[in-house]
Design an enzyme around this catalytic site. Structure first.
Site, PDB file in Angstrom:
ATOM      1  N   ASP A   1       2.302  -1.010  12.011  1.00 46.18           N
ATOM      2  CA  ASP A   1       0.975  -1.458  11.558  1.00 46.18           C
ATOM      3  C   ASP A   1       0.665  -2.905  11.967  1.00 46.18           C
ATOM      4  O   ASP A   1      -0.410  -3.418  11.670  1.00 46.18           O
ATOM      5  CB  ASP A   1       0.863  -1.317  10.030  1.00 46.18           C
ATOM      6  CG  ASP A   1       0.812   0.147   9.609  1.00 46.18           C
ATOM      7  OD1 ASP A   1       0.447   0.994  10.450  1.00 46.18           O
ATOM      8  OD2 ASP A   1       1.157   0.448   8.453  1.00 46.18           O
TER       9      ASP A   1
ATOM     10  N   ARG B   1       2.673   5.897  -3.094  1.00 46.92           N
ATOM     11  CA  ARG B   1       3.838   6.727  -3.457  1.00 46.92           C
ATOM     12  C   ARG B   1       4.112   6.678  -4.955  1.00 46.92           C
ATOM     13  O   ARG B   1       4.474   7.672  -5.567  1.00 46.92           O
ATOM     14  CB  ARG B   1       5.079   6.278  -2.668  1.00 46.92           C
ATOM     15  CG  ARG B   1       5.065   6.778  -1.224  1.00 46.92           C
ATOM     16  CD  ARG B   1       6.111   6.017  -0.418  1.00 46.92           C
ATOM     17  NE  ARG B   1       6.287   6.533   0.934  1.00 46.92           N
ATOM     18  CZ  ARG B   1       5.427   6.331   1.937  1.00 46.92           C
ATOM     19  NH1 ARG B   1       4.301   5.673   1.729  1.00 46.92           N
ATOM     20  NH2 ARG B   1       5.694   6.807   3.151  1.00 46.92           N
TER      21      ARG B   1
ATOM     22  N   ARG C   1      -5.634   2.045  18.300  1.00 45.61           N
ATOM     23  CA  ARG C   1      -5.320   0.602  18.258  1.00 45.61           C
ATOM     24  C   ARG C   1      -4.731   0.046  19.548  1.00 45.61           C
ATOM     25  O   ARG C   1      -4.848  -1.161  19.796  1.00 45.61           O
ATOM     26  CB  ARG C   1      -4.368   0.301  17.090  1.00 45.61           C
ATOM     27  CG  ARG C   1      -5.067   0.334  15.762  1.00 45.61           C
ATOM     28  CD  ARG C   1      -4.183  -0.200  14.657  1.00 45.61           C
ATOM     29  NE  ARG C   1      -4.835   0.035  13.370  1.00 45.61           N
ATOM     30  CZ  ARG C   1      -4.202   0.280  12.231  1.00 45.61           C
ATOM     31  NH1 ARG C   1      -2.887   0.316  12.215  1.00 45.61           N
ATOM     32  NH2 ARG C   1      -4.882   0.469  11.121  1.00 45.61           N
TER      33      ARG C   1
ATOM     34  N   ARG D   1      -8.330  12.161  12.957  1.00 47.73           N
ATOM     35  CA  ARG D   1      -6.872  12.065  13.107  1.00 47.73           C
ATOM     36  C   ARG D   1      -6.191  13.433  12.988  1.00 47.73           C
ATOM     37  O   ARG D   1      -6.723  14.362  12.388  1.00 47.73           O
ATOM     38  CB  ARG D   1      -6.322  11.062  12.076  1.00 47.73           C
ATOM     39  CG  ARG D   1      -6.898   9.680  12.334  1.00 47.73           C
ATOM     40  CD  ARG D   1      -6.489   8.668  11.288  1.00 47.73           C
ATOM     41  NE  ARG D   1      -5.077   8.339  11.349  1.00 47.73           N
ATOM     42  CZ  ARG D   1      -4.483   7.497  10.507  1.00 47.73           C
ATOM     43  NH1 ARG D   1      -5.182   6.924   9.544  1.00 47.73           N
ATOM     44  NH2 ARG D   1      -3.205   7.246  10.636  1.00 47.73           N
TER      45      ARG D   1
ATOM     46  N   GLN E   1       4.792   9.360   7.197  1.00 42.04           N
ATOM     47  CA  GLN E   1       3.846  10.235   6.496  1.00 42.04           C
ATOM     48  C   GLN E   1       4.284  11.690   6.607  1.00 42.04           C
ATOM     49  O   GLN E   1       4.257  12.436   5.621  1.00 42.04           O
ATOM     50  CB  GLN E   1       2.436  10.037   7.061  1.00 42.04           C
ATOM     51  CG  GLN E   1       1.884   8.654   6.718  1.00 42.04           C
ATOM     52  CD  GLN E   1       0.518   8.397   7.323  1.00 42.04           C
ATOM     53  OE1 GLN E   1       0.012   9.187   8.111  1.00 42.04           O
ATOM     54  NE2 GLN E   1      -0.076   7.273   6.965  1.00 42.04           N
TER      55      GLN E   1
ATOM     56  N   ARG F   1      -7.569  -3.176  10.003  1.00 43.94           N
ATOM     57  CA  ARG F   1      -6.667  -4.090  10.712  1.00 43.94           C
ATOM     58  C   ARG F   1      -7.331  -4.710  11.947  1.00 43.94           C
ATOM     59  O   ARG F   1      -6.952  -5.783  12.389  1.00 43.94           O
ATOM     60  CB  ARG F   1      -5.351  -3.388  11.070  1.00 43.94           C
ATOM     61  CG  ARG F   1      -4.615  -2.918   9.811  1.00 43.94           C
ATOM     62  CD  ARG F   1      -3.143  -2.669  10.008  1.00 43.94           C
ATOM     63  NE  ARG F   1      -2.645  -1.844   8.915  1.00 43.94           N
ATOM     64  CZ  ARG F   1      -2.329  -2.300   7.693  1.00 43.94           C
ATOM     65  NH1 ARG F   1      -2.417  -3.570   7.412  1.00 43.94           N
ATOM     66  NH2 ARG F   1      -1.904  -1.471   6.763  1.00 43.94           N
TER      67      ARG F   1
ATOM     68  N   LYS G   1       0.831  -1.218   0.000  1.00 40.29           N
ATOM     69  CA  LYS G   1       0.000   0.000   0.000  1.00 40.29           C
ATOM     70  C   LYS G   1       0.865   1.269   0.000  1.00 40.29           C
ATOM     71  O   LYS G   1       0.607   2.206  -0.764  1.00 40.29           O
ATOM     72  CB  LYS G   1      -0.941  -0.024   1.222  1.00 40.29           C
ATOM     73  CG  LYS G   1      -1.825   1.205   1.350  1.00 40.29           C
ATOM     74  CD  LYS G   1      -3.132   0.880   2.030  1.00 40.29           C
ATOM     75  CE  LYS G   1      -3.008   0.639   3.517  1.00 40.29           C
ATOM     76  NZ  LYS G   1      -3.007   1.863   4.318  1.00 40.29           N
TER      77      LYS G   1
HETATM   78  C1  S3P Z   1       2.636   4.867   6.309  1.00 45.06           C
HETATM   79  C2  S3P Z   1       3.219   5.273   7.483  1.00 45.06           C
HETATM   80  C3  S3P Z   1       2.727   4.867   8.804  1.00 45.06           C
HETATM   81  C4  S3P Z   1       1.771   3.685   8.716  1.00 45.06           C
HETATM   82  C5  S3P Z   1       0.786   3.829   7.606  1.00 45.06           C
HETATM   83  C6  S3P Z   1       1.479   3.961   6.271  1.00 45.06           C
HETATM   84  C7  S3P Z   1       3.201   5.353   5.034  1.00 45.06           C
HETATM   85  O1  S3P Z   1       2.053   5.956   9.401  1.00 45.06           O
HETATM   86  O2  S3P Z   1       1.091   3.511   9.944  1.00 45.06           O
HETATM   87  O3  S3P Z   1      -0.087   2.708   7.563  1.00 45.06           O
HETATM   88  O4  S3P Z   1       2.916   4.760   3.965  1.00 45.06           O
HETATM   89  O5  S3P Z   1       3.970   6.327   5.072  1.00 45.06           O
HETATM   90  P1  S3P Z   1       2.845   7.107  10.234  1.00 45.06           P
HETATM   91  O6  S3P Z   1       3.734   7.787   9.292  1.00 45.06           O
HETATM   92  O7  S3P Z   1       1.767   8.000  10.777  1.00 45.06           O
HETATM   93  O8  S3P Z   1       3.571   6.374  11.314  1.00 45.06           O
END
Ligand code: S3P
Length: 438
Positions: A321, A29, A352, A125, A171, A398, A24
Site C-alpha cells: 500500500d 478484522r 496504482r 476490482r 484478503q 492514497r 485499518k
Molecule cells: C489488506 C490487504 C492488501 C492491502 C489492503 C488491505 C488487508 O490487499 O492492499 O489495503 O487488510 O488484508 P491484498 O490482500 O489484495 O494484497
C-alpha cells in the site's frame, strides 16, 4: 475550493510528535471477528473511516448489535454462524476491498441470498480471487463477470478445503480463514507471505490454527467451529497512514517527526526496509508486543541525499500500500530505481502502477513502465515550477494523499481533486498536515 485542495508552497521545516489513526486492517478484522464471538467485545482507537463504518453498517444489517462511542466501539457477538439474515439483504461495502472480500468468508452458510455491492472503484476490482476458493466450501455465487455486484447463497454444511494462495493477498487468505472458522474439519491454506493480522488474531482467540513456515510460503491449518470468547482490543496506529508522514519528513528539509504507537508488524514494514536501503534514517523506539502485534514509536529525520534502489520483490507484499510514496522517494534519488513483479498494484482502488508513473511524469520525472514494473529516473535537483492537476483517479485515497506529499516537497502549484477520498482510510490526514505547518 469545496472538494479540491490547492497547494502552492512547500512545507517549512517541522519537528513534531503525531498520533496517527487506528490501523485499518486491524479495525476491520476486529469488527468481523468480534461479530463471531459470544458476548460483548470492546475496542478503543478503532479507525473511524468510511471503510470501517461500512464494516459496522454491514454487520448491523446482519443483525449484530453495535454501539459506537467517541473513544470506543462495542460489538455484541452472536457466535459463529449467528447472523440474522433477512430476505433480500444488500450489503454495501463502499470502497473497501478488505471488507467485501473478508465478509464473504463469513457468509458461506447464509440461508438467504445476499447481494454485495460497492462503489465505482470497488466495482472494477476482481472478486473471482475469493469466490473461486469459497465455492469449494460449498457456497454458490453469481458475479458480474467476476466483479461486483455479487450474490452469495450459502450452504448448510460447508466442507473444509485445501487452497493455494499464490498472489500474496492477505484478503484472499483471510476470506478463506474466516470460512474455515465456520467449517467443521481442517482447512489447509498454502499461502505466499502477506500481512498476518488474521493469523495473530486467531491465535489470540485460541482458534485452533497451526502455521508452518517454509521458505517461500506458509502452511496454515485451521480447525473450525470452535466457540470463541469475546475480546477487547486497543487498535495501534496504522503504518500505511503513518507512511505519508515518514516520506514527507524524508523529502523535506531539516525536519523531524515522531509517530507514536504504530503497528510495525514485520509483514507491514516493507516501506521501512526500502527507505533504509535508500538512505533514510529511521529509528524505532519503545518496542512492545500487543496481542502478537509489534508496536513502536517511529522516528524519522530529513535526509540530504537519497540512493536509488533495485527493489527486491520479496519486499513487495509488506509494502504493497506504500508504493506510490516509495516512487516519490525514488524520484528524488540520485540514479535509476527499479521495482518489479508489481502487477497487483494495478488491482487496487485505482491502477496504482499506472497512476504512480503518471504523477511522476507530470512532475517531470522520466519513467519506463510495463504491466508489472517501473523504472524511475530520479532527479535530486528537481524543483517543479508549473501547475499540476490531479483528477479522475477513481477517488483513490492514497493518490490524493501522495499528491499532497509531492506538492509539499517538490514545489509547483498543485490542484488535487476529490479531497473527500481521505475519509476512506485517514480522515484526519489534512488536520495533521496543518499541525505540522504551525
Ligand atoms: C489488506 C490487504 C492488501 C492491502 C489492503 C488491505 C488487508 O490487499 O492492499 O489495503 O487488510 O488484508 P491484498 O490482500 O489484495 O494484497
Amino acid at each position: 475550493m469545496n472538494n479540491k485542495t490547492l497547494v502552492k508552497n512547500t512545507i517549512k521545516p517541522f519537528n513534531k510528535t503525531v498520533r496517527i489513526e487506528g490501523d485499518k486492517s486491524l479495525s476491520i478484522r476486529w469488527a468481523l471477528l468480534a461479530s463471531q464471538c459470544v458476548g460483548k467485545s470492546t475496542s478503543t482507537n478503532l479507525l473511524k473511516s468510511e471503510d470501517v463504518l461500512s464494516t459496522i453498517n454491514c454487520l448491523k444489517k446482519l443483525g449484530v448489535k453495535i454501539s459506537l462511542f467517541k473513544n470506543k466501539c462495542q460489538i455484541n457477538g452472536m457466535g459463529l454462524n449467528g447472523f440474522k439474515i433477512k430476505k433480500n439483504t444488500i450489503l454495501n461495502t463502499g470502497n473497501s476491498g478488505t471488507l467485501a472480500r473478508l465478509i464473504l468468508g463469513l457468509l458461506v452458510h447464509s440461508k438467504n441470498k445476499i447481494k454485495i455491492v460497492g462503489d465505482k472503484s470497488l466495482s472494477k476490482r476482481d472478486f473471482l480471487r475469493v469466490t473461486k476458493p469459497l465455492e469449494k466450501f460449498g457456497a454458490k455465487f453469481k458475479t458480474n463477470s467476476g466483479k461486483l455486484p455479487i450474490i452469495i447463497k450459502g450452504v448448510k454444511k460447508s466442507r473444509p478445503i485445501n487452497y493455494y494462495e499464490k498472489k500474496g493477498s492477505a484478503q484472499c487468505k483471510s476470506a478463506v480463514m474466516l470460512a474455515a472458522l465456520n467449517t467443521e474439519g481442517q482447512t489447509i491454506i498454502k499461502a505466499k507471505k502477506s500481512r498476518n493480522h488474521s493469523e495473530l488474531l486467531f491465535k489470540h482467540l485460541k482458534i485452533p490454527i497451526k502455521i508452518i513456515k517454509k521458505n517461500k510460503f506458509e502452511l496454515i491449518k485451521i480447525r473450525g467451529k470452535k466457540k470463541i470468547k469475546s475480546f477487547n482490543y486497543k487498535i495501534p496506529s496504522d503504518i500505511s497512514s503513518g507512511s505519508f508522514f515518514i516520506v514527507l519528513t524524508a523529502l523535506s528539509k531539516n525536519s523531524k517527526i515522531n509517530l507514536k504507537n504504530v503497528n510495525i508488524n514485520p509483514s507491514r514494514v516493507g516501506i521501512l526496509k526500502i527507505l533504509r536501503i535508500m538512505g533514510v534514517r529511521i529509528l524505532l523506539k519503545n518496542i512492545t508486543i500487543y496481542k502478537g502485534e509489534k508496536i513502536a514509536d517511529i522516528h524519522v529525520e530529513s535526509v540530504k541525499s537519497l540512493k536509488p534502489i533495485n527493489c527486491p520483490s520479496n519486499l513487495n507484499s509488506a509494502a504493497i500500500d506504500e508504493f506510490l510514496l516509495i516512487f516519490l522517494v525514488a524520484a528524488k534519488a540520485k540514479g535509476v530505481s527499479y521495482f518489479k513483479d508489481l502487477s497487483e498494484l494495478n488491482q487496487k482502488e485505482s491502477p496504482r502502477l499506472k497512476w504512480g508513473s503518471k504523477i511522476l511524469n507530470l512532475m517531470g520525472i522520466k519513467t519506463i513502465t510495463t504491466s508489472n514494473s517501473i523504472k524511475i529516473f530520479g532527479n535530486p535537483d528537481l524543483k517543479i515550477n508549473k501547475k499540476i492537476i490531479i483528477k479522475n483517479y477513481l477517488k483513490d485515497h492514497r493518490i490524493f494523499m501522495t499528491s499532497i506529499i509531492a506538492a509539499l516537497t517538490f514545489g509547483g502549484e498543485w490542484l488535487i481533486h476529490d479531497k473527500d477520498s481521505i475519509k476512506t482510510s485517514f480522515p484526519s490526514f489534512l488536520k495533521i498536515i496543518d499541525k505540522l505547518k504551525k
